[in-house]
Design a protein around this motif. Structure first.
Motif, PDB file in Angstrom:
ATOM      1  N   UNK A  70       0.830  -1.210   0.000  1.00  0.00           N
ATOM      2  CA  UNK A  70       0.000   0.000   0.000  1.00  0.00           C
ATOM      3  C   UNK A  70       0.862   1.256   0.000  1.00  0.00           C
ATOM      4  N   UNK A  71       2.070   1.135   0.531  1.00  0.00           N
ATOM      5  CA  UNK A  71       2.958   2.286   0.610  1.00  0.00           C
ATOM      6  C   UNK A  71       3.269   2.847  -0.795  1.00  0.00           C
ATOM      7  N   UNK A 361      -4.737 -14.093  -8.355  1.00  0.00           N
ATOM      8  CA  UNK A 361      -4.076 -14.272  -7.063  1.00  0.00           C
ATOM      9  C   UNK A 361      -2.700 -14.904  -7.221  1.00  0.00           C
ATOM     10  N   UNK A 362      -1.742 -14.347  -6.475  1.00  0.00           N
ATOM     11  CA  UNK A 362      -0.421 -14.981  -6.392  1.00  0.00           C
ATOM     12  C   UNK A 362      -0.124 -15.212  -4.913  1.00  0.00           C
ATOM     13  N   UNK A 363       0.810 -16.106  -4.678  1.00  0.00           N
ATOM     14  CA  UNK A 363       1.112 -16.476  -3.291  1.00  0.00           C
ATOM     15  C   UNK A 363       2.622 -16.444  -3.090  1.00  0.00           C
ATOM     16  N   UNK A 390      -0.598 -13.392   0.671  1.00  0.00           N
ATOM     17  CA  UNK A 390      -1.506 -13.257  -0.474  1.00  0.00           C
ATOM     18  C   UNK A 390      -1.152 -11.996  -1.272  1.00  0.00           C
ATOM     19  N   UNK A 391      -1.094 -12.149  -2.598  1.00  0.00           N
ATOM     20  CA  UNK A 391      -0.831 -11.024  -3.500  1.00  0.00           C
ATOM     21  C   UNK A 391      -2.035 -10.901  -4.440  1.00  0.00           C
ATOM     22  N   UNK A 392      -2.624  -9.714  -4.496  1.00  0.00           N
ATOM     23  CA  UNK A 392      -3.865  -9.548  -5.275  1.00  0.00           C
ATOM     24  C   UNK A 392      -3.666  -8.641  -6.477  1.00  0.00           C
ATOM     25  N   UNK A 393      -4.266  -9.051  -7.589  1.00  0.00           N
ATOM     26  CA  UNK A 393      -4.475  -8.131  -8.715  1.00  0.00           C
ATOM     27  C   UNK A 393      -5.987  -8.103  -8.907  1.00  0.00           C
ATOM     28  N   UNK A 394      -6.592  -6.919  -8.840  1.00  0.00           N
ATOM     29  CA  UNK A 394      -8.062  -6.922  -8.930  1.00  0.00           C
ATOM     30  C   UNK A 394      -8.561  -5.931  -9.969  1.00  0.00           C
ATOM     31  N   UNK A 399      -2.539  -3.915  -8.498  1.00  0.00           N
ATOM     32  CA  UNK A 399      -1.809  -4.866  -9.339  1.00  0.00           C
ATOM     33  C   UNK A 399      -0.651  -5.432  -8.551  1.00  0.00           C
ATOM     34  N   UNK A 400      -0.641  -6.747  -8.370  1.00  0.00           N
ATOM     35  CA  UNK A 400       0.425  -7.444  -7.639  1.00  0.00           C
ATOM     36  C   UNK A 400       0.632  -6.769  -6.264  1.00  0.00           C
ATOM     37  N   UNK A 401      -0.442  -6.620  -5.563  1.00  0.00           N
ATOM     38  CA  UNK A 401      -0.480  -5.877  -4.303  1.00  0.00           C
ATOM     39  C   UNK A 401      -0.360  -6.865  -3.138  1.00  0.00           C
ATOM     40  N   UNK A 402       0.680  -6.673  -2.342  1.00  0.00           N
ATOM     41  CA  UNK A 402       0.887  -7.588  -1.206  1.00  0.00           C
ATOM     42  C   UNK A 402      -0.087  -7.188  -0.093  1.00  0.00           C
ATOM     43  N   UNK A 403      -0.955  -8.118   0.218  1.00  0.00           N
ATOM     44  CA  UNK A 403      -2.044  -7.802   1.151  1.00  0.00           C
ATOM     45  C   UNK A 403      -1.578  -7.729   2.601  1.00  0.00           C
TER      46      UNK A 403
END
Ligand code: AMP
Length: 576
Positions: A70-71, A361-363, A390-394, A399-403
């Motif tokens: 998020x940073x 989703x990527x892990x 969990x890594x999300x692209x929504x 995009x490739x956002x580390x949750x």
């Protein structure tokens, strides 16, 4: 009755759709990524990384777009909040911004919210409902006692509506119609859900639930904390509720005009019901089985009970008696991820099956040492037993956002992984070589709370802090407990907390005194309520609230609330 609900909703069809999607999870993922990139191909963020309309396959996407947190996205999202309508992260301007609870950083975090996230929410709710209703069918004419609170949306200076994710969902025009076929009507009128005063809303939720007690099919709050808080409040206000019902007049504590007027319409003198509730309450032993006593036809209690909600499960089980506790699904303001398709599992065993078309989703494997970061793997490539971030692209510009969440793969439902939520990834307690996560803190508190329960006292809530103003620095644990006890019991608890951190870095640092004795600070009853008030004042919604498990020095206000309310302090002698 049930058939009617199934007919309008078509439970079997929804289950079959999920079966098929999970059997083709790999293909669905590729298609979902393609769709996300197509819809957002004009986004400046993607263009800057060289994504164009021909970039559709996962390998090309991963080679071009970096993993972020998020940073890194904050400046882009801030531009959207400030009213810049150019395609920054998404192809089209977003209709709203969500405020995540953000309690871990001490301030709320902005996340883009789009109609597609709304659609995903409804899809996930439908899937979870189908599996839940197959196991615990509810009566079509029933109601639900739902402790839901819609906080205010405000408009940013740039003209964008901002609210918590749940508020953005509840206020979305498609929510009510979309939920109609799968949700029993709430006991409370809308005015209660939208009440500006959450305390008054909670009282009215409880009162409305009792007025419709025979119809209540299940009891829900987003988080177990909300459920426990509601029934703890009931312990305090039940006599007032009984009086309201007996006399048919709403207590003067409800002052919000819209809420008063809506609730007054529900009330008429009902001495018989008042007497039933009084008798039930007086017959319970220490409030065990309160929920089924109040709501005799309830089939289950529903809410998020996993992860940081685990500490509340014991108390919730006490209130629920024999009623099943069903774990709500797994998601975040950033988007839904996985549904509970095995609702009979207890909160301790609950797993969630990833819904493969909700995002790409990527892990990211979480290694023991954290020294080298491995490459993330795809949804269907995860390994059973391994922990991942969990890594999300929504569809909403992430995009490739580390949750920041760590999950463990427990198995597969067809080809899609079933995961268990483990903890937030951030280390929360660390002074030198020690590394303790929220989960480690939770385990330590659990072990010490067992000592306290021998005295029939519970830990109501807890948090922690790293105090480096002393030399050497040391961990501070704040506890609010349910009763008075001898000092030596609390001293034992303090030692248990210290011994409860089994991380090798911590133990060795304690032994060689590079970390000082752990300090237990017991706070006055109601202190954690004040902390919650503080976050509600910052814009968190009551339903979405999660207690910060570690208070950083940057969060001076919360630290001040905790420190000002300390009634006793103990230092561990466990390593003396
Ligand atoms: P928020 O950002 O306020 O929407 O909160 C989302 C966070 O709540 C997630 O990132 C998780 O850390 C936590 N969470 C959501 N669902 C679950 C669940 N089923 N079990 C445990 N933690 C959850």
């Amino acid at each position: 009755m049930l058939e009617k609900k199934v007919e309008t909703f078509n439970m079997n069809r929804v289950i079959e759709d999920f079966e098929e999607m999970s059997r083709n999870a790999d293909q669905v993922q590729i298609q979902t990524l393609k769709d996300i990139l197509l819809k957002n191909q004009s986004a400046i963020y993607l263009k800057n990384f060289g994504i164009n309309k021909n970039t559709t396959d996962p390998e090309a996407f991963k080679a071009l777009v970096p993993l972020v947190t998020d940073f890194e996205l904050e400046p882009y999202i801030q531009r959207m909040v400030d009213g810049d309508t150019s395609p920054i992260l998404t192809g089209r301007p977003v209709p709203a911004i969500s405020l995540s609870s953000g309690t871990s950083q001490g301030r709320p975090k902005f996340i883009p919210f789009t109609d597609k996230l709304m659609e995903n929410t409804l899809q996930l709710f439908r899937t979870a409902f189908a599996f839940r209703n197959r196991e615990f069918p509810i009566d079509d004419n029933g109601r639900a006692l739902q402790f839901i609170f819609s906080s205010k949306q405000y408009t940013s200076t740039g003209g964008v509506p901002v609210g918590t994710a749940t508020t953005n969902v509840y206020r979305n025009p498609n929510f009510k119609s979309g939920m109609k076929s799968i949700q029993s009507p709430c006991c409370s009128p809308d005015e209660v859900i939208f009440s500006p005063d959450v305390h008054q809303a909670l009282y009215c939720h409880l009162l409305s639930g009792i007025l419709f007690r025979d119809q209540v099919q299940y009891v829900f709050a987003s988080f177990a904390h909300g459920l426990v808080h509601a029934f703890r409040t009931f312990e305090q206000v039940w006599e007032e509720i009984v009086t309201d019902i007996k006399e048919g007049v709403l207590t003067s504590r409800i002052t919000v005009p819209s809420v008063r007027s809506a609730m007054s319409k529900l009330l008429r003198p009902n001495p018989e019901l008042a007497e039933t509730i009084r008798a039930k309450c007086l017959s319970l032993s220490n409030w065990y089985g309160l929920i089924p006593a109040l709501f005799p036809n309830a089939k289950y209690v529903y809410g998020i009970m996993t992860g940081s909600m685990e500490p509340y499960v014991k108390k919730l089980r006490h209130y629920a008696g024999e009623l099943p506790l069903v774990s709500h699904d797994y998601g975040s303001s950033e988007g839904w991820i996985a549904a509970n398709v095995t609702p009979r599992l207890s909160p301790e065993e609950a797993t969630f099956a990833v819904v493969p078309n909700l995002g790409y989703f990527e892990f990211l494997p979480v290694s023991e040492t954290e020294e080298t970061e491995e490459e993330p793997v795809g949804l269907t490539e995860v390994k059973i037993g391994q922990e991942y971030e969990v890594v999300i692209t929504n569809y909403a510009g992430l995009y490739r956002y580390k949750l920041g969440d760590v999950v463990k793969i427990i198995g597969f439902y067809n080809k899609t992984p079933q995961l268990k939520f483990i903890c937030r990834r951030n280390l929360i307690l660390s002074i030198n070589i020690d590394k303790n996560t929220e989960r480690d803190l939770q385990l330590s508190v659990e072990s010490a709370a067992r000592r306290l329960s021998q005295e029939k006292i519970e830990v109501i809530d807890f948090s922690s802090h790293v105090d480096v103003t002393t030399e050497p620095g040391h961990y501070v644990i704040f506890w609010e407990v349910s009763g008075e006890t001898e000092e030596d019991v609390l001293q034992d608890c303090c030692n248990c907390l210290d011994k409860g951190f089994i991380d090798a870095g911590y133990v060795s640092s304690r032994k060689c005194e590079t970390i000082g004795a752990l300090e237990l600070r017991v706070v006055e009853r109601g202190t954690f309520g004040k902390v919650q008030e503080h976050f509600l004042g910052l814009g968190s919604s009551a339903g979405q609230f999660k207690m910060p498990r570690c208070v950083k020095p940057s969060n001076a206000k919360v630290l001040k609330i905790l420190c000002e309310n300390v009634v006793s302090r103990f230092f561990s002698t466990a390593f003396d």
